[in-house]
Design a protein around this motif. Sequence first.
Motif, PDB file in Angstrom:
ATOM      1  N   GLN B 120       0.834  -1.206   0.000  1.00 43.37           N
ATOM      2  CA  GLN B 120       0.000   0.000   0.000  1.00 43.37           C
ATOM      3  C   GLN B 120       0.870   1.257   0.000  1.00 43.37           C
ATOM      4  O   GLN B 120       0.572   2.236  -0.675  1.00 43.37           O
ATOM      5  N   ARG B 136      -2.132   9.706   5.932  1.00 46.45           N
ATOM      6  CA  ARG B 136      -3.451  10.269   6.225  1.00 46.45           C
ATOM      7  C   ARG B 136      -4.558   9.626   5.383  1.00 46.45           C
ATOM      8  O   ARG B 136      -5.633   9.325   5.900  1.00 46.45           O
ATOM      9  N   PHE B 137      -4.283   9.404   4.102  1.00 48.69           N
ATOM     10  CA  PHE B 137      -5.359   8.957   3.214  1.00 48.69           C
ATOM     11  C   PHE B 137      -5.328   7.459   2.913  1.00 48.69           C
ATOM     12  O   PHE B 137      -6.324   6.897   2.481  1.00 48.69           O
ATOM     13  N   VAL B 138      -4.164   6.847   3.118  1.00 44.85           N
ATOM     14  CA  VAL B 138      -4.039   5.438   2.724  1.00 44.85           C
ATOM     15  C   VAL B 138      -3.850   4.524   3.935  1.00 44.85           C
ATOM     16  O   VAL B 138      -4.600   3.566   4.125  1.00 44.85           O
ATOM     17  N   PRO B 141      -6.398   5.212   7.626  1.00 37.34           N
ATOM     18  CA  PRO B 141      -7.775   4.711   7.556  1.00 37.34           C
ATOM     19  C   PRO B 141      -7.849   3.188   7.605  1.00 37.34           C
ATOM     20  O   PRO B 141      -8.797   2.630   8.153  1.00 37.34           O
ATOM     21  N   GLN B 142      -6.842   2.525   7.035  1.00 32.89           N
ATOM     22  CA  GLN B 142      -6.856   1.062   7.073  1.00 32.89           C
ATOM     23  C   GLN B 142      -6.428   0.539   8.436  1.00 32.89           C
ATOM     24  O   GLN B 142      -6.950  -0.454   8.931  1.00 32.89           O
TER      25      GLN B 142
END
Lengths: 266, 221
Positions: B120, B136-138, B141-142
């Motif tokens: 990722q 922050r975006f990848v 969140p996971q």
Amino acid sequence: MVAPMAESLIVLEKLVKRYGTETVLDRVDLTVAPGQVLVVIGPSGSGKSTLLRCLARLEEIQHGRILIEGKLVSRGSEDTGPLPDAATLHALRNEIGMVFQSFNLFPHLTVIENVTLAPRRVMGVSSAEAEALAIELLTRVGLEDKRDAYPSRLSGGQQQRAAIARALAMRPRVMLFDEVTSALDPELVGEVLKTMRGLAERGMTMLVVTHEMGFARDVADDVIFMDHGVIVERAPPNRIFAEPAEPRTRAFLERLLERDGGSRRT
Amino acid sequence: MSDFQFGRIVEYLPDLINDAWQTLWLSVTSVTLGLVLGLVLALARLSGRKLFDWPAYAYIEFFRTTPPLVQIVWLYYGLPGLFGVDLGAFGAAAAALGLNIAAFFAEIFRAGIAGVDRTQWQAARVLGLGWTDTLRFVVLPQAARKVLPPTGTTVIYLIKGTALASAIGTPELLRVGQLVANETFRPVETLTIVAIAYFVLTYPIALAFHALERRFAADRA
């Protein structure tokens, strides 16, 4: 040493990549002209994927140089000499797009969010503009109706096409494909290859690591055969498949033909 | 042993409710401090740089292995003497609990972030995303989905742990409960009411974490 050719989009000079004591790439030279499609073949462990990963700067190199559009973007960590400057790296950061064997979509984002994230964050494109581009690209790869689906709801072929759209959204000048059909069920391979053919027809510069010899035969300008970290042979597909110059290339192709029974079509 | 008698305790209910607010406020302050510091510590540990990794490691092990009660006492009695900094009873308790819980959050977050597949990061990198945007975006969140259950448990654990603040006289539920018990000679009933108050405070938090978990899971169904 040949003077850097102005017409080369990518130049690799004497690239050496080692993992510990194992040499994975051994003084590899390679030039890629704009619009060229190169297919890289070779046995597993020959260094073909590592070559792409070095180009995408996912791997550090120990020796050699990588130039894009004549500008230095990577230098061997054990070499001396000028390092790439930050401004060049920043300007060229979108030049290379890469698609992976395992898709690597962001599982928590929908298809369209996957495609729009980098344009919005990296290029500062407005959401509306990024979405318009994403829809155009998703239409091109045949996924416009899946825009709001999460990756887990897509087939492997659909996921890979979404990954291609995601890479294209950064408007790269070169696309790297690292065994992008190897993880797919056989019946899904064709749709991904078709997308890649379409890309080649539009003039995209491509480096493709694959075992799909039909694709290599039809689409490649040159086929590169790698073994033990070196480029053994580079030739147009009709020549390399009909009369390979190197015994090692011939042996590899014969083994491949035996395995596939010559029946595999794309 | 007489029957439970709650009659006299009712008079003290306004006090208890007031101090339930104190407990809640103490919890919110220390959880917020703990979450922020915990994330910083987790990232420091994952940075791969000794300059950040080692101090974070030392911090985490120190605060995990010494009793929070002692940490509260240090901050309350120690800081003014050593550094002339007086946080007050509430401030010392909130700071000590926050610094303590940060060590636990750090370990939870570290595991969660490390659990996000390396590919990722690579996919984000070839798209040109920087470290902060990737996080922050990848990645976060996971990671959030994986760390929600242990984080929720730790938050609840901390809320009950705020009772330790009674040691330095911070008004909070347990301390008031003890005072009421002393005045009414009804410790069992009083403390039962205190327990109910803790339940009323913590159960909505447990529910909220379950709801968050479902939302994160629904994203990928």
